[in-house]
Write a protein that holds these residues in place. Sequence first.
Motif, PDB file in Angstrom:
ATOM      1  N   SER A   3      -9.306  -5.546   0.562  1.00 57.70           N
ATOM      2  CA  SER A   3      -8.748  -4.732  -0.522  1.00 57.70           C
ATOM      3  C   SER A   3      -7.252  -4.963  -0.529  1.00 57.70           C
ATOM      4  N   ALA A   4      -6.681  -5.004  -1.719  1.00 52.84           N
ATOM      5  CA  ALA A   4      -5.253  -5.286  -1.799  1.00 52.84           C
ATOM      6  C   ALA A   4      -4.596  -4.380  -2.823  1.00 52.84           C
ATOM      7  N   THR A   5      -3.271  -4.233  -2.708  1.00 52.75           N
ATOM      8  CA  THR A   5      -2.534  -3.469  -3.706  1.00 52.75           C
ATOM      9  C   THR A   5      -2.457  -4.281  -4.992  1.00 52.75           C
ATOM     10  N   ALA A   6      -2.355  -3.582  -6.108  1.00 54.93           N
ATOM     11  CA  ALA A   6      -2.245  -4.268  -7.397  1.00 54.93           C
ATOM     12  C   ALA A   6      -0.783  -4.600  -7.671  1.00 54.93           C
ATOM     13  N   PRO A   7      -0.531  -5.790  -8.251  1.00 50.13           N
ATOM     14  CA  PRO A   7       0.860  -6.162  -8.547  1.00 50.13           C
ATOM     15  C   PRO A   7       1.576  -5.096  -9.376  1.00 50.13           C
ATOM     16  N   SER A   8       0.839  -4.420 -10.253  1.00 49.70           N
ATOM     17  CA  SER A   8       1.471  -3.422 -11.137  1.00 49.70           C
ATOM     18  C   SER A   8       1.893  -2.166 -10.362  1.00 49.70           C
ATOM     19  N   ASP A   9       1.367  -1.997  -9.148  1.00 51.69           N
ATOM     20  CA  ASP A   9       1.737  -0.824  -8.336  1.00 51.69           C
ATOM     21  C   ASP A   9       2.961  -1.080  -7.468  1.00 51.69           C
ATOM     22  N   GLY A  54       6.122  -1.227  -7.954  1.00 49.69           N
ATOM     23  CA  GLY A  54       7.223  -0.268  -8.112  1.00 49.69           C
ATOM     24  C   GLY A  54       6.952   1.041  -7.399  1.00 49.69           C
ATOM     25  N   PRO A  55       5.922   1.794  -7.866  1.00 56.49           N
ATOM     26  CA  PRO A  55       5.645   3.103  -7.261  1.00 56.49           C
ATOM     27  C   PRO A  55       5.406   3.033  -5.756  1.00 56.49           C
ATOM     28  N   LEU A  56       4.816   1.951  -5.275  1.00 57.50           N
ATOM     29  CA  LEU A  56       4.487   1.878  -3.845  1.00 57.50           C
ATOM     30  C   LEU A  56       5.698   1.569  -2.978  1.00 57.50           C
ATOM     31  N   GLU A 101       9.192   0.887  -4.036  1.00 55.23           N
ATOM     32  CA  GLU A 101      10.575   1.234  -4.367  1.00 55.23           C
ATOM     33  C   GLU A 101      11.078   2.468  -3.602  1.00 55.23           C
ATOM     34  N   PRO A 102      10.233   3.473  -3.346  1.00 55.17           N
ATOM     35  CA  PRO A 102      10.737   4.653  -2.640  1.00 55.17           C
ATOM     36  C   PRO A 102      11.431   4.327  -1.327  1.00 55.17           C
ATOM     37  N   SER A 103      11.018   3.271  -0.662  1.00 57.41           N
ATOM     38  CA  SER A 103      11.623   2.979   0.644  1.00 57.41           C
ATOM     39  C   SER A 103      13.007   2.358   0.498  1.00 57.41           C
ATOM     40  N   GLU A 104      13.300   1.871  -0.721  1.00 54.46           N
ATOM     41  CA  GLU A 104      14.607   1.221  -0.909  1.00 54.46           C
ATOM     42  C   GLU A 104      15.757   2.221  -0.795  1.00 54.46           C
TER      43      GLU A 104
END
Lengths: 94, 330
Positions: free
Chosen positions: A60-66, A68-70, A72-75
Motif C-alpha cells: 500500500s502506498a500514499t497517493a501523489p495527490s496527498d 501536501g497534506p501528509l 507539508e506539516p513537518s516543514e
Amino acid sequence: MQNEWPLWEVFIRGQHGMSHRHVGSLHAPDAEMAVKNARDVYTRRNEGVSIWVVEAKHISATAPSDKGPLFEPSESKVYRHPTFFDIPDEVGHM
Amino acid sequence: MYAQLVKSTGSGVKSREEMTDQERDFQDKIDADIKIEPRDWMPDDYRATLIRQMGQHAHSEIVGQLPEGNWITRAPTLERKAILLAKVQDEAGHGLYLYSAAETLGVTRDELTEMLLDGRMKYSSIFNYPTLNWADIGAVGWLVDGAAIMNQVPLQRTSYGPYSRAMVRICKEESFHQRQGYDAIRKMAEGTPAQKKMAQDALNRLWYPSLMMFGPSDKDSVHSAQSMAWKIKINTNDELRQKFVDQTVPQIKFLNLEVPDKNLKWNAKRGQHDYTDPDWNEFFDVIKGNGPCNVDRLAARNKAWDDGAWVRDGLMTHAKKKAAAKMAAE
C-alpha cells in the motif's frame, strides 16, 4: 497469455547497508522463485547479503495527490531538529 | 540508441498558452528536473511514447543476446567464454530492469512480449546484423555497447523516475561490456596478420551499423522535439553520433586499424571529426524488416517463447496448487 506470473518487488540489504532498500521488481510464480530470480538479477556484483521479496499487490502506498497534506506539516516544525537550539559553547558537548 | 525512430503520438510541442493547467504543472516539474513517478498525472502521449521507447529499449537488450549468445560455445578460451556468458546474462538483466520500468506505466510484461513477437514493436537495427566470427564479438562489445553507453549516460537524467533508475543501474554495468569487447579485439589487432585482418574486417562491417544506432539524421528525425521537451530524449541523434565518432577514432588508431571511411578527417575549425553518414536507405530497410537477420531474430524469440510456455504454465500451476494446499492446512 492469461497465465502471467505475478509481479514481486525486491528489497536488498547490502554489505554495509543498515536496512533493505527497494532495488526493482521481477515476475515469478511464487516467493521461492522470486528470491532465486532476485539473486540472479539484482546481486550479480556483490550488491547484497540479504533479499526480501513481496508481491507487488500487497504494497500500500500514499497517493501523489496527498503529498501536501501528509508531508507539508513537518516543514514548519524546525524545532524538531537539534540544530534549532543554541547551546552556549561553555556548556560543552550535548 | 536502443530506441530508434520512436514515434511520438503528439502533434508537435505545445506552447505554454496552449497547455491546460495540468499540462503546465507537468511541464514545470520536468523543467525543474523533478522526476515523474508512476502514479503522478502525465499526458497520455507522454505515457504512450515512453512505453514505446522503453519497450523498444528492453526488446533490444533481449534480442541483443542472440548475436553474442551465438559465440558462447565457441569462445577461444574458457576465460573469454565465462566473460561472454556474464555479459550476455547482464543483457537479460538490463532487459528486465527496463521491462519492469515500462510496466509501471500500465502495460504488462506479456503485452510487451507479444508486441515484440508479432512485430508491432521494434528493437535496435544493429541486432539484425550477424556475428560471423570471434572478432565480431569483440567489435560488438566495443562499438555496440560503446554506442549504447553514449546514449544511456544522458538518459540517467531522463524525467521518468523508474526509467532513470533503470538507466543508472544499467550504466554501472555497461562499462564492463565495452571494455571486455575492446580487450578481445585488441588481442586480435595485436595478433598474427590473419587475426589483425579479422579485426579490421569486423570493424569494416560493424562501423556503419553502429553509427546507425543513434537513429536517423536530425533533419529526418520527426519525433525528437516533443521527446526532448519531455526529457525522455536528452541529446539529438547527430550530437550523440558525432560524440561517438570523436571518442572512437582514437581507440581505432591505438589498435592500428583503419577507420572504414575515406572521408573521415579531423576538422580543426569545428573541433570534431568530419565523417560520412551511414547509408540511410539501408537503415530504413533494416528497420522495415529486410536486414540480414531480422527473420532469424524474431523466429528465435518466438521459438523461445513458445517452447517455454509449458514451463511458465507448469510453474504457475504448481505455485497455485501449493498456495491452495497451504490455505487448506491453515
